[in-house]
Write an enzyme that holds these catalytic residues in place. Sequence first.
Site, short mmCIF file in Angstrom:
data_model
loop_
_atom_site.label_atom_id
_atom_site.label_comp_id
_atom_site.label_asym_id
_atom_site.label_seq_id
_atom_site.Cartn_x
_atom_site.Cartn_y
_atom_site.Cartn_z
N THR A 117 -52.82 -73.00 -22.91
CA THR A 117 -52.44 -72.18 -24.19
C THR A 117 -53.42 -71.02 -24.71
OG1 THR A 117 -52.26 -72.32 -26.71
CG2 THR A 117 -53.57 -73.89 -25.59
N TYR A 141 -55.73 -78.43 -31.15
CA TYR A 141 -54.75 -78.05 -30.22
C TYR A 141 -55.49 -77.46 -29.00
CZ TYR A 141 -50.98 -75.79 -27.93
OH TYR A 141 -49.85 -75.39 -26.96
#
Length: 324
Positions: A117, A141
Site C-alpha cells: 500500500t 495498516y
Amino acid sequence: MRVLVTGGAGYIGSHFVRLLADEQIESVVLDNLSAGHRDAVPPNVPLVCADVGDRGAVRALLGEYQPTAVVHFAGLIQVGESVRAPDLYYGVNLVQTLAMLEELTRGGVQLMVMSSTAAVYGVPQTVPIPEDHPRNPINAYGATKLAVERALQDWERAYGLRHAALRYFNAAGAHPSGTLAERHDPETHLIPLAIDAAIGRRGALTIFGEDWPTEDGTCVRDYIHVQDLATAHLQALRRLEQGAPSMTLNLGTGRGISVREIVDSVQRVSGRQVPVQQGTRRQGDPPRLVACASLAAEALGWKPQRSEVDQMIEDALRSRLARE
Ligand code: UDP
C-alpha cells in the site's frame, strides 16, 4: 501455473480471480469470508474458507491443489480502524501472514505477489512518490504492510521466495459487467459512500476535512481501477515466472484527485446531487498521496487502461445499481 489467491472473495481479489479464469489459469481461493463474499468467487474455482494463519488449512490446501504461486490479497485494510485497533492489524496482516509464509516455504511455493500500500510512505516528503521514498507509515495498516515487505526480502535471501510487493494507491471502480463490486461492511471508502449518498441509499457524505493544504482543501488521492490492478498482478506474476528478480512497485496513475473532484464526478456521472456535510480530519490520513507510476510501466509494460475518473465512477455506479 496454478495460483493460490488469498482474499480471492474480496474486492480486488475477486477481480483478479475473474481475470485468471478469463485467461484460463487455474486458481484456488483461501478466504475466511470475514469481508469477502462467496458469490464473488466463480463456482468452478475451489474456495477454502479459513484464515491465512490457519496452518492446518494452508498445509492441506497446498497438498491438495499444489499451487505454484501465491497472490496474497487477504488482510485488514481500514486506515482508521488500524489506528484504533493496531493489535488486530498486526495479528492478521503480519502474524498470520508469517505463519502462512512458513507453510508456503515448506510446501515449496517459490513465487509470491503481495498487496502492499501507499500507506507505507506515511506523509510524503515529495509527490509524486517514487518507490525509494522513505517509508514512515503513520498508521498500523501501513506499518504491517511494510513489515511484510521486509520479511519477504529476508525470506528471499534465506529461502529463495521471489516476490512482487505491489503498493496500491486507491483502488476504485468495478468489473465492467457490473457482476463484481466493492462490498465492504461497514463501508468506509469514499467512492461507494459518495455513490450511495447520490442514489439515496444513505444520508449525506461526510467530507473528512476541508482545511488540508491542497488546492480545494480536501484530501488528494491517486485512484486506480480495480481491473487495472488485477492486470498488473497477472503481469507481475508472469514476469516472476519468467525469472524476473523480486520487485517493489507503485500501482497508481500518477494523477491526484481530491475528495471534492470525486464528488463532482459522481454528480456528473449519476446525474444526481451528492449531499455532503463537513466533517473533521480523519486520524491517520495524509493530505496527498500520488504515485510516481513510471517503474511499474517499465518493469511490467503496464499502463492503466480504465482509470479515468468518470470511467471508474461509471463502473462503480453500475455495480452498485446491480445490487439491491
Ligand atoms: N473520505 C471522506 N469521507 C468518507 C470516506 C473517505 O472524506 O466518508 C476521504 C478520506 O479522508 C480520504 C479519501 O476520502 O482522503 C479516500 O478515503 P478512502 O477511505 O476511500 O481510502 P484511503 O485513502 O483511506 O485508503
